[in-house]
Design a protein around this motif. Structure first.
Motif, PDB file in Angstrom:
ATOM      1  N   ALA A 162       6.480 -36.652  16.296  1.00 43.90           N
ATOM      2  CA  ALA A 162       5.411 -35.790  16.229  1.00 43.90           C
ATOM      3  C   ALA A 162       5.061 -35.247  14.903  1.00 43.90           C
ATOM      4  CB  ALA A 162       5.679 -34.601  17.176  1.00 43.90           C
ATOM      5  N   GLY A 163       6.242 -34.998  14.087  1.00 44.76           N
ATOM      6  CA  GLY A 163       5.721 -34.415  12.680  1.00 44.76           C
ATOM      7  C   GLY A 163       5.542 -32.892  12.834  1.00 44.76           C
ATOM      8  N   ASP A 164       5.496 -32.208  13.915  1.00 42.77           N
ATOM      9  CA  ASP A 164       5.327 -30.770  13.829  1.00 42.77           C
ATOM     10  C   ASP A 164       5.705 -30.290  15.280  1.00 42.77           C
ATOM     11  OD1 ASP A 164       4.224 -28.266  13.517  1.00 42.77           O
ATOM     12  OD2 ASP A 164       2.038 -29.019  14.054  1.00 42.77           O
ATOM     13  N   ILE A 165       5.717 -28.994  15.399  1.00 45.73           N
ATOM     14  CA  ILE A 165       6.201 -28.333  16.725  1.00 45.73           C
ATOM     15  C   ILE A 165       5.769 -29.248  17.865  1.00 45.73           C
ATOM     16  CG2 ILE A 165       6.614 -26.176  17.896  1.00 45.73           C
ATOM     17  CD1 ILE A 165       7.756 -26.394  15.128  1.00 45.73           C
ATOM     18  N   VAL A 166       6.709 -29.366  18.941  1.00 49.83           N
ATOM     19  CA  VAL A 166       6.339 -30.125  20.096  1.00 49.83           C
ATOM     20  C   VAL A 166       6.487 -28.904  21.204  1.00 49.83           C
ATOM     21  CG1 VAL A 166       6.627 -31.821  21.687  1.00 49.83           C
ATOM     22  CG2 VAL A 166       6.946 -32.437  19.346  1.00 49.83           C
ATOM     23  N   ARG A 167       5.443 -28.579  22.109  1.00 46.84           N
ATOM     24  CA  ARG A 167       5.765 -27.668  23.391  1.00 46.84           C
ATOM     25  C   ARG A 167       5.325 -28.856  24.419  1.00 46.84           C
ATOM     26  NH1 ARG A 167       5.091 -22.214  22.679  1.00 46.84           N
ATOM     27  NH2 ARG A 167       4.416 -21.436  20.431  1.00 46.84           N
ATOM     28  N   PHE A 168       6.319 -28.965  25.081  1.00 50.63           N
ATOM     29  CA  PHE A 168       6.149 -29.859  26.429  1.00 50.63           C
ATOM     30  C   PHE A 168       5.716 -29.022  27.609  1.00 50.63           C
ATOM     31  CE2 PHE A 168       9.760 -31.857  23.897  1.00 50.63           C
ATOM     32  CZ  PHE A 168       9.198 -33.268  23.845  1.00 50.63           C
ATOM     33  N   PRO A 169       4.785 -29.485  28.375  1.00 50.43           N
ATOM     34  CA  PRO A 169       4.539 -28.768  29.504  1.00 50.43           C
ATOM     35  C   PRO A 169       5.401 -28.422  30.388  1.00 50.43           C
ATOM     36  CG  PRO A 169       2.781 -30.629  28.926  1.00 50.43           C
ATOM     37  CD  PRO A 169       4.080 -30.819  27.986  1.00 50.43           C
ATOM     38  N   SER A 170       5.394 -27.597  31.152  1.00 52.35           N
ATOM     39  CA  SER A 170       6.483 -27.009  31.983  1.00 52.35           C
ATOM     40  C   SER A 170       6.487 -28.011  32.970  1.00 52.35           C
ATOM     41  CB  SER A 170       6.176 -25.723  32.510  1.00 52.35           C
ATOM     42  OG  SER A 170       4.855 -25.664  33.361  1.00 52.35           O
ATOM     43  N   ILE A 195      15.766 -29.281  16.284  1.00 51.09           N
ATOM     44  CA  ILE A 195      16.250 -28.133  17.212  1.00 51.09           C
ATOM     45  C   ILE A 195      15.539 -28.217  18.521  1.00 51.09           C
ATOM     46  CG2 ILE A 195      16.563 -25.608  17.370  1.00 51.09           C
ATOM     47  CD1 ILE A 195      16.819 -25.214  14.530  1.00 51.09           C
ATOM     48  N   THR A 196      16.318 -28.182  19.663  1.00 51.28           N
ATOM     49  CA  THR A 196      15.655 -28.405  21.057  1.00 51.28           C
ATOM     50  C   THR A 196      16.018 -26.801  21.522  1.00 51.28           C
ATOM     51  OG1 THR A 196      17.498 -29.175  22.111  1.00 51.28           O
ATOM     52  CG2 THR A 196      15.807 -30.727  21.011  1.00 51.28           C
ATOM     53  N   ILE A 197      14.926 -26.163  22.244  1.00 52.63           N
ATOM     54  CA  ILE A 197      15.230 -24.942  23.206  1.00 52.63           C
ATOM     55  C   ILE A 197      14.642 -25.037  24.368  1.00 52.63           C
ATOM     56  CG2 ILE A 197      15.134 -23.436  20.750  1.00 52.63           C
ATOM     57  CD1 ILE A 197      12.527 -22.711  21.228  1.00 52.63           C
ATOM     58  N   ASP A 198      15.432 -24.708  25.226  1.00 54.34           N
ATOM     59  CA  ASP A 198      15.072 -24.622  26.690  1.00 54.34           C
ATOM     60  C   ASP A 198      15.220 -23.247  27.314  1.00 54.34           C
ATOM     61  OD1 ASP A 198      14.793 -27.586  27.583  1.00 54.34           O
ATOM     62  OD2 ASP A 198      16.320 -27.566  26.118  1.00 54.34           O
ATOM     63  N   GLY A 199      14.077 -23.001  28.097  1.00 60.27           N
ATOM     64  CA  GLY A 199      14.229 -21.761  29.038  1.00 60.27           C
ATOM     65  C   GLY A 199      13.901 -22.154  30.452  1.00 60.27           C
ATOM     66  N   PHE A 200      14.478 -21.524  31.420  1.00 61.27           N
ATOM     67  CA  PHE A 200      14.183 -21.589  32.577  1.00 61.27           C
ATOM     68  C   PHE A 200      12.786 -21.061  33.176  1.00 61.27           C
ATOM     69  CE2 PHE A 200      19.124 -21.193  32.823  1.00 61.27           C
ATOM     70  CZ  PHE A 200      19.181 -22.314  32.553  1.00 61.27           C
ATOM     71  N   ASP A 201      12.386 -20.138  32.471  1.00 60.83           N
ATOM     72  CA  ASP A 201      11.048 -19.698  32.675  1.00 60.83           C
ATOM     73  C   ASP A 201       9.829 -20.591  32.400  1.00 60.83           C
ATOM     74  OD1 ASP A 201       8.766 -18.266  33.161  1.00 60.83           O
ATOM     75  OD2 ASP A 201       9.374 -16.261  32.651  1.00 60.83           O
ATOM     76  N   PRO A 202       9.119 -21.094  32.958  1.00 57.70           N
ATOM     77  CA  PRO A 202       8.097 -21.853  32.371  1.00 57.70           C
ATOM     78  C   PRO A 202       7.090 -21.332  31.227  1.00 57.70           C
ATOM     79  CG  PRO A 202       8.020 -22.192  34.775  1.00 57.70           C
ATOM     80  CD  PRO A 202       8.765 -20.970  34.324  1.00 57.70           C
ATOM     81  N   ARG A 203       7.068 -19.914  31.237  1.00 63.81           N
ATOM     82  CA  ARG A 203       6.167 -19.352  30.271  1.00 63.81           C
ATOM     83  C   ARG A 203       7.272 -18.506  29.341  1.00 63.81           C
ATOM     84  NH1 ARG A 203       1.120 -19.220  31.578  1.00 63.81           N
ATOM     85  NH2 ARG A 203       0.622 -17.826  30.096  1.00 63.81           N
ATOM     86  N   GLN A 204       8.410 -18.890  29.014  1.00 63.36           N
ATOM     87  CA  GLN A 204       9.466 -18.367  28.409  1.00 63.36           C
ATOM     88  C   GLN A 204       9.154 -18.148  27.067  1.00 63.36           C
ATOM     89  OE1 GLN A 204      13.134 -18.758  30.090  1.00 63.36           O
ATOM     90  NE2 GLN A 204      14.551 -18.008  27.988  1.00 63.36           N
TER      91      GLN A 204
END
Length: 516
Positions: A82-90, A129-138
């Motif tokens: 990507a070369g930038d921040i990646v926000r994966f759809p919930s 760095i990967t970050i995960d949250g259980f709330d889709p809108r976290q």
């Protein structure tokens, strides 16, 4: 709540303070988790097409031992490209590399928030760095700009840590000049050591010290501890790394051809010598010769080996001429060579010539939490080989692995997990494939060294009856040898080492007992 400039500054101060790399990485993940309120996070180094976990938070402990190939994990591939921040759809359909690896979250994280922060140095990807949250809108409250600032701070921290690591290694290798440096961690899969225990870190320090010299090295340790891996690491860290590393297993060398294997022969030197042949010493010229199971080398050859080590003179069978060779010797054995010298089975002068710098490889049972790391490493490797989408270890199975004494060491752990992975795949019903305790029935804690519970039960069945003591002894020896042979996959040399017998004596005993 969004990240303030003060919080970003504090993060930078926290992760650049005077800590070891491991502590710095752990603090970085802890700080990120507190500020972003995520449920799981991982710091990964990138090199050679794979991500290597450096620190984790909120994930199963064995994740630290896994190696994630980019082309097998679509989310990590997206982050790398990507070369930038990646926000994966919930509701992203891309498989998550951590499915089944977050405690108490079931098989798969179907709907959750997931963000990838690529880390760059000089426009080169060095990690993520990967970050995960259980709330889709976290993570909706955090802007991409704030996340980029966090990513930049983390990238600097990682880059500095890797640079310091590289400089420390170069300082050991040369006090005179520094060759061109490159960022990254040496992750050559052939020589990578999966370990964080203090005892293995001490071994790694010793390897780095002796590798840059031209001293002969004697590697000591039980069967299956990874002596060959240590030999490769010594060679890779030496100035001979671009020259051959030639391997010879002395235990598998029939005495009749051993001299030819080591030193070579000329055409017509003996019946069957239909052409000239180069021996291992000649093949290893200017490089390294690894003599595995050196304790099995016949006495008649030990004197000839000693001459080559002392003077560098090589003489082929059937040839009166001699030639010079420049070979570094790395030898390995699971025997106590000092005792072999006292028993007259090994030359004292050869022992002293080989053991200039001995390296002791610790048994797996002394390596603490390395069992967790190695389990993760082997499970991920099994997942790749077996073509399983997701493969994990249940907490109960990992606990069972950590409680076992591992008489076969790392090699036994690898085989046990491969078998368990095959069984788990056969019994899975779609979704996550998980290794459970019942898949590990091949390991049972031993009651006495070298005797399994089953063997103990069989031995306890002896009925004195009309048997003589000799017959009873023969029967006991037969059962004991069969058990040891089964535990060593039918390999007689390994069985001899397990039973602490000379290989020739074991063969003769097996013939007398009609086991061969």
């Amino acid at each position: 709540m969004a990240l303030s400039q003060t919080e970003l500054t504090q993060i930078a101060l926290d992760i650049t303070s005077g800590l070891s790399n491991r502590d710095r990485f752990s603090r970085l993940l802890d700080t990120i988790r507190q500020n972003l309120h995520c449920d799981a996070a991982a710091l990964l180094a990138f090199q050679g097409g794979q991500f290597t976990p450096l620190a984790i938070d909120g994930l199963n402990a064995d994740v630290l031992g896994r190696r994630f190939l980019v082309d097998e994990h679509p989310r990590l591939e997206a982050i790398a490209r990507a070369g930038d921040i990646v926000r994966f759809p919930s509701d992203s359909t891309l498989a998550d590399p951590y499915d089944g690896l977050i405690p108490n979250q079931g098989d798969e994280l179907k709907v959750h928030a997931c963000i990838g922060l690529p880390l760059f140095a000089n426009e080169n990807l060095i990690g993520a760095i990967t970050i995960d949250g259980f709330d889709p809108r976290q993570f909706d409250q955090f802007s991409n700009s704030e996340l980029r600032s966090l990513s930049a701070i983390a990238a600097v921290s990682l880059s500095n840590a890797l640079m310091i690591d590289r400089l420390e290694k170069l300082a050991v290798q040369s006090q005179d000049s520094l060759p061109a440096m490159r960022l990254g961690i040496d992750t050559n899969s052939d020589v990578e050591t999966i370990a964080q225990s203090e005892i293995m870190q001490s071994l790694q320090d010793e390897i780095e010290m002796v590798a840059t010299t031209d001293l002969n090295v004697l590697i000591l340790g039980e069967t299956g501890t990874g002596k060959e891996l240590v030999a490769k690491a010594v060679h890779q860290g030496s100035e001979r790394k671009d020259m051959p590393l030639v391997y010879l297993n002395c235990a598998a060398l029939p005495e009749s051809i051993a001299e030819s294997e080591l030193f070579g022969h000329v055409k017509g030197a003996f019946t069957g010598a239909i052409s000239n042949r180069s021996g291992k010493f000649e093949l290893a010229d200017k490089g390294t010769l690894f003599l595995d199971e050196i304790g099995e080398l016949p006495l008649t050859l030990q004197s000839k080996l000693l001459r080559v080590l002392q003077y560098g003179d090589l003489q082929k069978i059937g040839d009166d001429r001699s030639r010079k060779v420049d070979v570094r010797i790395i030898a390995a054995t699971n025997k106590d060579l000092k005792q072999e010298v006292l028993a007259g089975r090994f030359r004292a002068d050869l022992y002293h010539r080989l053991s200039v710098f001995p390296l002791m490889v610790p048994p797996l049972k002394e390596r603490g939490d390395d069992i967790t790391l190695l389990s993760g490493f082997f499970v991920e490797r099994c997942r790749q080989k077996l073509g399983i989408n997701n493969l994990s270890l249940s907490p109960a199975s990992l606990s069972q692995l950590k409680q076992y004494s591992w008489p076969g060491n790392v090699r036994e752990l690898e085989h046990v997990l491969h078998r368990a992975a095959v069984l788990a795949r056969a019994q899975s019903r779609g979704g996550l494939c998980q290794i459970s305790p019942h898949h590990l029935e091949s390991i049972t804690q031993v009651d006495e060294p070298g005797i399994s519970r089953q063997a103990s039960k069989e031995i306890s069945k002896f009925n004195i009856g009309n048997n003589s003591l000799k017959d009873a002894t023969d029967e006991f020896q037969s059962q004991y040898i069969r058990q040891a042979l089964a535990e060593n996959n039918g390999q007689w040399a390994a069985t001899a080492r397990k039973l602490k017998l000379d290989s020739g004596n074991l063969h003769r005993l097996a013939k007398r007992l009609r086991l061969k």
